[in-house]
Write an enzyme that holds these catalytic residues in place. Structure first.
Site, PDB file in Angstrom:
ATOM      1  CE  LYS A 192     -16.713 -24.557  31.975  1.00 15.22           C
ATOM      2  NZ  LYS A 192     -15.793 -24.008  32.984  1.00 15.22           N
ATOM      3  CG  ASP A 224     -15.562 -23.763  36.238  1.00 18.41           C
ATOM      4  OD1 ASP A 224     -16.598 -23.071  36.288  1.00 18.41           O
ATOM      5  OD2 ASP A 224     -14.655 -23.548  35.411  1.00 18.41           O
ATOM      6  CG  ASP A 248     -25.428 -37.438  39.553  1.00 17.11           C
ATOM      7  OD1 ASP A 248     -25.491 -37.669  40.760  1.00 17.11           O
ATOM      8  OD2 ASP A 248     -25.181 -38.321  38.700  1.00 17.11           O
TER       9      ASP A 248
HETATM   10  C1  LIG Z   1     -26.742 -43.769  39.144  1.00 14.77           C
HETATM   11  C2  LIG Z   1     -27.224 -42.667  38.281  1.00 14.77           C
HETATM   12  C3  LIG Z   1     -28.234 -43.202  37.304  1.00 14.77           C
HETATM   13  C4  LIG Z   1     -27.814 -41.484  38.937  1.00 14.77           C
HETATM   14  C5  LIG Z   1     -27.192 -40.804  40.102  1.00 14.77           C
HETATM   15  O1  LIG Z   1     -26.036 -40.844  40.441  1.00 14.77           O
HETATM   16  C6  LIG Z   1     -28.117 -39.986  40.877  1.00 14.77           C
HETATM   17  O2  LIG Z   1     -29.261 -39.836  40.487  1.00 14.77           O
HETATM   18  O3  LIG Z   1     -27.687 -39.418  41.894  1.00 14.77           O
HETATM   19 MG   LIG Z   2     -25.595 -39.290  42.022  1.00 15.09          MG
END
Ligand SMILES: CC(C)CC(=O)C(=O)O
Ligand SMILES: [Mg+2]
Ligand SMILES: NC(=O)C1=CN([C@@H]2O[C@H](COP(=O)(O)OP(=O)(O)OC[C@H]3O[C@@H](n4cnc5c(N)ncnc54)[C@H](O)[C@@H]3O)[C@@H](O)[C@H]2O)C=CC1
Length: 374
Positions: A192, A224, A248
Site C-alpha cells: 500500500k 486493495d 494473511d
Molecule cells: C491467528 C493469527 C496469529 C495468524 C493467522 O491468521 C495466520 O497465520 O494465518
Molecule cells: Mg490467517
C-alpha cells in the site's frame, strides 16, 4: 540430523487442530514404513489448550521441544472463549505469534493450485481459475502483528504500530526472487505504497535487490487492487511477496480459487527452524464433528518432507492427495452431495501411499469408507 531419523515437534492446538494433526501423523507413520524413515514425535501444548492447562499460551517446555526438533508440525489455535472476549489479556494467538518470533520463522510460503475435479466446485468460473498456480511469500515475524500495541484503560483509544526494518525485508525478498527464477520469473510485490511508509520501504528494497535477478520481472500492486485481481484474474500472478498482515488476508481470499481453505498448506521457514501448518484456523464450529478437511495439514507434511530433503516421499504424498481428490474422496467442504469424514479421507490417502509403494496397488486394496450421500 541423520539421513533417516527425524525429531518432529507436534503441536495439535485447539478446535479441529487435533483431528487434522492425527491424520497427518497417520500419513507420517505410513511414510516411515514405506520409505524406511524413523520419525520421533514430541507433543507440546499451545494455544487455548495450553492456557487452560498451564496459564500460558506457549509454555517453555513446548518452545524447548520445538527448538530441539528437525521440524515442527502445527495444527491450529484459537477458541471462541477468547475470540468473544476483547478484555482477555492472555490469548491463544499470542502463543503462535511468540513461537514464530522465537523460532525466527521469517518466511511463510503458501502455495495455491487448482485440481481439475474441483474446478466446478469453485464459486469462480472455470476459465478464470483453471491452471492458476501461485506461491505467496508472506513476511511472518514483523509488521503490525508484532509492533507496539496499547489500549487506553478507559477504552477511549487503542493502537497497533506497523514497523519494518531493512533486515526484516531483505531475506524474504531474496527468497521470493529466487523462487520466481525457478518458476515463471514474475514477482509481484503487494503493498500500500501510495499511503504507507512501511510499504515504500518494501518497494525501495525490492528495487535495490532486483538487479541481482535480471531474469525476474518485478511488478507492484496495491493491496486493495490485488484483492480484486486475485478473483478477477488469478492467472496473472506467479510469485507474490507481501508483508505480514496483507499476506494473511489475501491468502485466505486466494484459497477460494482452489475450492476450499481446507486445501492450503504452508511452510514457515527460518535460519535454524521450520514449522509446517495449514493456513486455516481452528474452525471451532467443526470441532469433534469429523468434517474438517485434513488435506491442508497433510500437504503441509509434504512441504515438511521436502524441507527434510525426503523428496521422493513428498512427491508420493502429493500424488496420493491428488488421487484422493480426483477420485472424489473429499470432505463436505468440497462436495456437499457425497462426502467422507476427516479420518476416512486421511486413511484413503495413507492407504494409497502404502499400497502404491509396495507396487501391488489397485483400487480394490484401498479401504473405501462409507460416504455420506445427500
Ligand atoms: C491467528 C493469527 C496469529 C495468524 C493467522 O491468521 C495466520 O497465520 O494465518
Ligand atoms: Mg490467517
Ligand atoms: N494459524 C492458526 O492457528 C489460525 C488461527 N485462527 C483462529 O481460529 C479461530 C477461528 O477463526 P476463523 O476466522 O473462523 O478462521 P478459520 O480458518 O478457523 O475458519 C474460517 C472458515 O474456513 C473454513 N475452514 C477452515 N478450516 C477448514 C478445514 N480444515 N476444512 C474445511 N473448512 C475449513 C470454515 O468454513 C470456517 O468457517 C479464531 O480463534 C482465530 O483466531 C485463525 C487463523 C489462523
Amino acid at each position: 540430523m541423520s539421513n533417516n531419523y527425524f525429531k518432529i515437534a507436534v503441536l495439535p492446538g485447539d478446535g479441529i487442530g487435533p483431528e487434522i494433526i492425527s491424520e497427518s501423523i497417520k500419513i507420517l507413520d505410513v511414510i516411515a514404513e514405506a520409505f524406511q524413515y524413523k520419525f520421533q514425535f514430541d507433543y507440546g501444548l499451545i494455544g487455548a489448550e495450553a492456557i487452560f492447562k498451564t496459564g500460558e499460551p506457549l509454555p517453555e517446555e513446548t518452545l524447548k521441544i520445538c527448538k530441539e526438533s528437525d521440524a515442527v508440525l502445527f495444527g491450529a489455535i484459537g477458541d471462541p472463549v477468547f475470540d468473544n472476549n476483547p478484555e482477555a489479556k492472555v490469548r491463544p494467538e499470542q502463543g503462535l505469534l511468540k513461537l514464530r518470533k522465537e523460532l525466527g520463522l521469517f518466511a511463510n510460503i503458501r502455495p495455491l493450485q487448482t485440481y481439475p475435479s474441483l474446478i466446478e466446485k469453485s464459486p469462480l468460473k472455470r476459465e478464470i481459475i483453471e491452471g492458476a498456480d501461485i506461491q505467496i511469500f508472506r513476511e511472518l515475524v514483523s509488521g503490525i502483528y508484532f509492533g507496539e500495541k496499547f489500549t487506553d484503560p478507559e477504552g477511549a483509544y487503542a493502537y497497533d504500530v506497523c514497523k519494518y526494518n531493512r533486515e526484516d525485508i531483505i531475506p524474504i525478498a531474496h527468497m521470493a526472487f529466487k523462487e520466481a527464477q525457478k518458476r515463471k520469473k514474475k514477482l509481484t510485490l503487494i503493498d500500500k505504497a501510495n499511503v504507507l511508509d512501511t510499504s515504500r520501504l518494501w518497494r525501495k528494497i525490492c528495487q535495490e535487490i532486483a538487479p541481482e535477478y535480471p531474469d525476474v520481472q518485478l511488478d507492484y500492486m496495491f493491496v486493495d487492487n490485488a484483492a480484486m485481481q486475485l478473483i478477477l484474474n488469478p492467472k496473472q500472478f506467479d510469485v507474490i511477496l507481501t508483508e505480514n498482515m496483507f499476506g494473511d488476508i489475501i491468502s485466505d481470499e486466494a484459497s477460494v480459487i482452489g475450492g476450499s481453505i481446507g486445501l492450503l498448506p504452508s511452510a514457515s521457514i527460518g535460519d535454524k527452524n521450520a514449522l509446517f501448518e495449514p493456513i486455516h484456523g481452528s474452525y471451532p464450529q467443526a470441532k469433534g464433528k469429523g468434517i474438517a478437511n485434513p488435506v491442508a495439514s497433510i500437504l503441509s507434511v509434504a512441504m515438511m518432507l521436502d524441507h527434510l530433503n525426503l523428496k521422493q516421499a513428498a512427491e508420493k504424498l502429493r500424488q496420493s492427495v491428488e488421487h484422493a481428490i480426483e477420485n472424489k474422496y473429499v470432505t463436505i467442504d468440497l462436495n456437499t452431495k457425497q462426502y467422507y469424514s476427516t479420518s476416512e479421507v486421511g486413511s484413503f490417502i495413507a492407504d494409497h501411499i502404502r499400497y502404491s509403494e509396495k507396487s501391488y496397488y489397485n483400487f480394490e486394496n484401498v479401504k473405501i469408507g462409507k460416504s455420506t450421500i445427500v
